[in-house]
Motif scaffolding. Sequence first.
Motif, PDB file in Angstrom:
ATOM      1  N   ARG A 121       7.735 -12.504  12.252  1.00  0.00           N
ATOM      2  CA  ARG A 121       8.591 -11.761  13.187  1.00  0.00           C
ATOM      3  C   ARG A 121       8.151 -12.021  14.622  1.00  0.00           C
ATOM      4  O   ARG A 121       8.977 -12.231  15.510  1.00  0.00           O
ATOM      5  CB  ARG A 121       8.542 -10.270  12.852  1.00  0.00           C
ATOM      6  N   HIS A 122       6.844 -12.024  14.849  1.00  0.00           N
ATOM      7  CA  HIS A 122       6.305 -12.284  16.188  1.00  0.00           C
ATOM      8  C   HIS A 122       6.637 -13.706  16.641  1.00  0.00           C
ATOM      9  O   HIS A 122       7.043 -13.922  17.793  1.00  0.00           O
ATOM     10  CB  HIS A 122       4.793 -12.051  16.193  1.00  0.00           C
TER      11      HIS A 122
ATOM     12  N   SER B  84      10.301 -13.913  17.519  1.00  0.00           N
ATOM     13  CA  SER B  84      10.539 -13.264  18.814  1.00  0.00           C
ATOM     14  C   SER B  84      10.103 -14.152  19.968  1.00  0.00           C
ATOM     15  O   SER B  84      10.793 -14.246  20.989  1.00  0.00           O
ATOM     16  CB  SER B  84       9.792 -11.924  18.881  1.00  0.00           C
ATOM     17  N   SER B  85       8.979 -14.824  19.797  1.00  0.00           N
ATOM     18  CA  SER B  85       8.485 -15.724  20.847  1.00  0.00           C
ATOM     19  C   SER B  85       9.434 -16.896  21.051  1.00  0.00           C
ATOM     20  O   SER B  85       9.723 -17.292  22.189  1.00  0.00           O
ATOM     21  CB  SER B  85       7.093 -16.252  20.490  1.00  0.00           C
TER      22      SER B  85
ATOM     23  N   ASP C 212      12.544 -15.593  22.844  1.00  0.00           N
ATOM     24  CA  ASP C 212      12.257 -15.378  24.263  1.00  0.00           C
ATOM     25  C   ASP C 212      12.239 -16.705  25.021  1.00  0.00           C
ATOM     26  O   ASP C 212      12.767 -16.800  26.131  1.00  0.00           O
ATOM     27  CB  ASP C 212      10.917 -14.662  24.443  1.00  0.00           C
TER      28      ASP C 212
ATOM     29  N   ILE D  75      21.353 -12.098  17.714  1.00  0.00           N
ATOM     30  CA  ILE D  75      20.435 -10.983  17.974  1.00  0.00           C
ATOM     31  C   ILE D  75      21.184  -9.663  17.872  1.00  0.00           C
ATOM     32  O   ILE D  75      20.695  -8.697  17.271  1.00  0.00           O
ATOM     33  CB  ILE D  75      19.764 -11.143  19.359  1.00  0.00           C
TER      34      ILE D  75
ATOM     35  N   PRO E  77      14.426 -10.194  14.284  1.00  0.00           N
ATOM     36  CA  PRO E  77      14.502 -11.451  15.025  1.00  0.00           C
ATOM     37  C   PRO E  77      14.404 -12.691  14.147  1.00  0.00           C
ATOM     38  O   PRO E  77      15.026 -13.707  14.450  1.00  0.00           O
ATOM     39  CB  PRO E  77      13.331 -11.378  16.010  1.00  0.00           C
TER      40      PRO E  77
END
Length: 106
Positions: free
Chosen positions: A34-35, A38-39, A42, A63, A70
């Motif tokens: 998930r991280h 998200s990165s 972004d 989104i 994400p």
Amino acid sequence: MSVEPSSTSERPEEGDPHDLVSGAEQAASADAIRHQASSIIDFVLADTDPDHHRARELLRQQIAAHPGNPERALMEHLLALKALSGPYEGTQDAGGPIQPEFASGE
């Protein structure tokens, strides 16, 4: 009549402990994915290249369609881009150029 034990265990706790991932490890892995998603999101959204405007808009739509998820939004976005672009040139499934009506999403 005899019953031979199977070569695979019926119960996970009887299997090889190195093949099992605990619930905590699975949760940590999901959080890491998930991280990472998200990165990546972004990074893509921070791009200011005008040529990538349509891709950013498509990502924003995913989104919105998958709030709080994400990794699903990113996966759906990548699948949609692949469907729009078709197979890579030089592969046996490669077709002609993208038709303008499909590239615009209309």
